[in-house]
Design a protein around this motif. Sequence first.
Motif, PDB file in Angstrom:
ATOM      1  N   TRP A 235     -15.351  10.554  -3.073  1.00  0.00           N
ATOM      2  CA  TRP A 235     -14.313  10.201  -2.105  1.00  0.00           C
ATOM      3  C   TRP A 235     -14.553  10.836  -0.739  1.00  0.00           C
ATOM      4  CZ3 TRP A 235     -11.017  13.593   0.421  1.00  0.00           C
ATOM      5  CH2 TRP A 235     -10.924  14.888  -0.092  1.00  0.00           C
ATOM      6  N   GLN A 236     -15.080  12.048  -0.694  1.00  0.00           N
ATOM      7  CA  GLN A 236     -15.313  12.682   0.604  1.00  0.00           C
ATOM      8  C   GLN A 236     -16.404  11.964   1.385  1.00  0.00           C
ATOM      9  OE1 GLN A 236     -15.994  16.902  -0.033  1.00  0.00           O
ATOM     10  NE2 GLN A 236     -13.814  17.329   0.234  1.00  0.00           N
ATOM     11  N   GLU A 237     -17.499  11.606   0.710  1.00  0.00           N
ATOM     12  CA  GLU A 237     -18.567  10.877   1.390  1.00  0.00           C
ATOM     13  C   GLU A 237     -18.093   9.497   1.816  1.00  0.00           C
ATOM     14  OE1 GLU A 237     -21.379  12.140   2.371  1.00  0.00           O
ATOM     15  OE2 GLU A 237     -20.717  14.039   1.513  1.00  0.00           O
ATOM     16  N   ALA A 238     -17.259   8.865   0.981  1.00  0.00           N
ATOM     17  CA  ALA A 238     -16.722   7.549   1.337  1.00  0.00           C
ATOM     18  C   ALA A 238     -15.792   7.646   2.544  1.00  0.00           C
ATOM     19  CB  ALA A 238     -15.978   6.951   0.143  1.00  0.00           C
ATOM     20  N   TRP A 239     -15.037   8.717   2.606  1.00  0.00           N
ATOM     21  CA  TRP A 239     -14.111   8.938   3.725  1.00  0.00           C
ATOM     22  C   TRP A 239     -14.902   9.091   5.028  1.00  0.00           C
ATOM     23  CZ3 TRP A 239     -10.122  13.557   4.022  1.00  0.00           C
ATOM     24  CH2 TRP A 239      -9.032  13.176   4.820  1.00  0.00           C
ATOM     25  N   LYS A 240     -15.993   9.853   4.966  1.00  0.00           N
ATOM     26  CA  LYS A 240     -16.824  10.037   6.157  1.00  0.00           C
ATOM     27  C   LYS A 240     -17.455   8.716   6.579  1.00  0.00           C
ATOM     28  CE  LYS A 240     -19.183  13.637   4.512  1.00  0.00           C
ATOM     29  NZ  LYS A 240     -20.114  14.799   4.484  1.00  0.00           N
ATOM     30  N   ARG A 241     -17.914   7.937   5.610  1.00  0.00           N
ATOM     31  CA  ARG A 241     -18.516   6.650   5.969  1.00  0.00           C
ATOM     32  C   ARG A 241     -17.489   5.719   6.611  1.00  0.00           C
ATOM     33  NH1 ARG A 241     -19.019   1.419   4.212  1.00  0.00           N
ATOM     34  NH2 ARG A 241     -21.006   0.422   4.772  1.00  0.00           N
ATOM     35  N   TYR A 243     -15.076   6.447   8.590  1.00  0.00           N
ATOM     36  CA  TYR A 243     -14.979   6.773  10.011  1.00  0.00           C
ATOM     37  C   TYR A 243     -16.269   6.461  10.758  1.00  0.00           C
ATOM     38  CZ  TYR A 243     -10.467   9.037   9.276  1.00  0.00           C
ATOM     39  OH  TYR A 243      -9.145   9.283   8.985  1.00  0.00           O
ATOM     40  N   ARG A 244     -17.424   6.623  10.099  1.00  0.00           N
ATOM     41  CA  ARG A 244     -18.676   6.281  10.767  1.00  0.00           C
ATOM     42  C   ARG A 244     -18.746   4.795  11.101  1.00  0.00           C
ATOM     43  NH1 ARG A 244     -21.287   9.528   6.799  1.00  0.00           N
ATOM     44  NH2 ARG A 244     -22.175   7.669   5.814  1.00  0.00           N
ATOM     45  N   MET A 245     -18.255   3.964  10.201  1.00  0.00           N
ATOM     46  CA  MET A 245     -18.278   2.520  10.449  1.00  0.00           C
ATOM     47  C   MET A 245     -17.342   2.146  11.596  1.00  0.00           C
ATOM     48  SD  MET A 245     -20.512   1.073   8.422  1.00  0.00           S
ATOM     49  CE  MET A 245     -20.073  -0.651   8.135  1.00  0.00           C
ATOM     50  N   ILE A 246     -16.192   2.803  11.687  1.00  0.00           N
ATOM     51  CA  ILE A 246     -15.274   2.548  12.805  1.00  0.00           C
ATOM     52  C   ILE A 246     -15.887   3.038  14.107  1.00  0.00           C
ATOM     53  CG2 ILE A 246     -13.015   3.088  13.781  1.00  0.00           C
ATOM     54  CD1 ILE A 246     -11.959   3.323  10.905  1.00  0.00           C
ATOM     55  N   MET A 316     -10.727   9.712  17.264  1.00  0.00           N
ATOM     56  CA  MET A 316     -11.827   8.758  17.334  1.00  0.00           C
ATOM     57  C   MET A 316     -12.048   8.287  18.767  1.00  0.00           C
ATOM     58  SD  MET A 316     -14.222   7.137  15.689  1.00  0.00           S
ATOM     59  CE  MET A 316     -13.759   7.208  13.943  1.00  0.00           C
ATOM     60  N   MET A 317     -10.969   8.033  19.495  1.00  0.00           N
ATOM     61  CA  MET A 317     -11.096   7.614  20.886  1.00  0.00           C
ATOM     62  C   MET A 317     -11.875   8.659  21.690  1.00  0.00           C
ATOM     63  SD  MET A 317     -10.419   5.422  23.371  1.00  0.00           S
ATOM     64  CE  MET A 317      -8.916   4.418  23.175  1.00  0.00           C
ATOM     65  N   LEU A 318     -11.520   9.923  21.515  1.00  0.00           N
ATOM     66  CA  LEU A 318     -12.221  10.985  22.234  1.00  0.00           C
ATOM     67  C   LEU A 318     -13.692  11.044  21.833  1.00  0.00           C
ATOM     68  CD1 LEU A 318      -9.598  13.880  22.167  1.00  0.00           C
ATOM     69  CD2 LEU A 318     -10.403  12.641  24.181  1.00  0.00           C
ATOM     70  N   ALA A 319     -13.960  10.950  20.534  1.00  0.00           N
ATOM     71  CA  ALA A 319     -15.345  11.030  20.062  1.00  0.00           C
ATOM     72  C   ALA A 319     -16.185   9.895  20.637  1.00  0.00           C
ATOM     73  CB  ALA A 319     -15.383  11.009  18.539  1.00  0.00           C
ATOM     74  N   VAL A 320     -15.620   8.696  20.663  1.00  0.00           N
ATOM     75  CA  VAL A 320     -16.355   7.531  21.173  1.00  0.00           C
ATOM     76  C   VAL A 320     -16.598   7.652  22.678  1.00  0.00           C
ATOM     77  CG1 VAL A 320     -16.148   5.047  21.614  1.00  0.00           C
ATOM     78  CG2 VAL A 320     -15.643   5.958  19.342  1.00  0.00           C
ATOM     79  N   LEU A 321     -15.568   8.009  23.429  1.00  0.00           N
ATOM     80  CA  LEU A 321     -15.725   8.117  24.877  1.00  0.00           C
ATOM     81  C   LEU A 321     -16.696   9.233  25.247  1.00  0.00           C
ATOM     82  CD1 LEU A 321     -12.065   7.591  26.137  1.00  0.00           C
ATOM     83  CD2 LEU A 321     -13.953   5.947  26.191  1.00  0.00           C
TER      84      LEU A 321
END
Length: 392
Positions: A235-241, A243-246, A316-321
């Motif tokens: 579940w932890q690796e799936a959770w990280k993925r 967010y990576r896909m988003i 996520m907005m901050l990370a992307v920008l």
Amino acid sequence: MTIFSKAKLLFSIFMQTFLLTAAVQGAFADIVSLSKESSLVALDLPEGYILLNAGADNTSYQLQSTIMPVSLIIRFYAKDEYAGAKAALEDNLTRLTATSDLESFKWRQQDTALAEISFKLGNAPVSGYAAATVLPEDAGTIILLCWSKTEDYEQCANLMLSTIDSLCIDYGSYFSPGLVTSYAYPAGTENIPVEFTIDGHTIRSELSATDREASEYVIEREYELLTLYANSTLWQEAWKRYYRMIFRDSCGRMKRPAFDIYNALAPDCADETDLAQKLLQWMQDCSYEREKNNSDFASLPSMLLGGGSDCDSRSMMLAVLLRAMNMDSCIFVSATFSHAVAGFVSSHPGHSFTAEGKNYLMGETTAKDLTWGKIAAEMDDQSQWLPVIFPY
């Protein structure tokens, strides 16, 4: 270690693994490079795939999901073997005696084909998706074939689509929508204006007319997939993925706004951390609102269009920008605290969490007037935070 040197390392480990055994008992995690021609050709596979077989020449792989009854075949062909992606895919589907609804289009400026397929394995009808794309720099063509039993097709569709959508073929594809999403929601030429204020600057930018709907599609598809891991050790690796896909999808959609924000703010900033602080304060001032969808995650285009947001979408907005402005960013999420914060690498003093050998200043997006490097004392336990590291 950058994601690209990491991909090379994973490729080496992966090759050694299937040379030793025909069936890998562990599960894939993170982005795995599969091409001997380029470490940038990689898949960020849904967690739980195992390797069943690999061709002797390392140009074909057969995998099976342990989460859903889904099979995957990956094949590489030399640059002169087929005239293009459509020809390669049609030939492979003909060999399977498959019926298909095949479409050709451009993705990453490369000839690409995508199909919904049906065929028989023995006497069992199976259904799924297939894709092919020509690789950059004359590296050949890659084909993905993903299927389940026809009776399981509907419940397996998102896993299959996410699998194909996870393909990366060049540097830019780590920061832009995937193959499937690009086909379903082509950018086109129609744009919509957006206007917002940061640090007293009125910023005018634009989004593609399809950005909001496309982003929400990716979020909801990946969230439905994430729910499959609720009782899994993965579940932890799936959770990280998730967010990576988003992150990947959002980077391409926020490229123009990030450019316009940088041009408006950077001339008045002392350094990168000063710029990041203005962005953090902007997020802190945004309207807090839980999304009324299954994922409870606001898409970044919807935020720019005036929609509400909460901690993980703001982070996520901050990370992307910040990544678009060439800063090393990430997010940290916590099931214990039901919270998310942003992080970025900075030489400024302040509270930081360490991940992959880097110190990330913490950015709290839901409490006003906090600077980077400050976090509530009761949340200052890194063992309760899951780092989600993005390509850099």
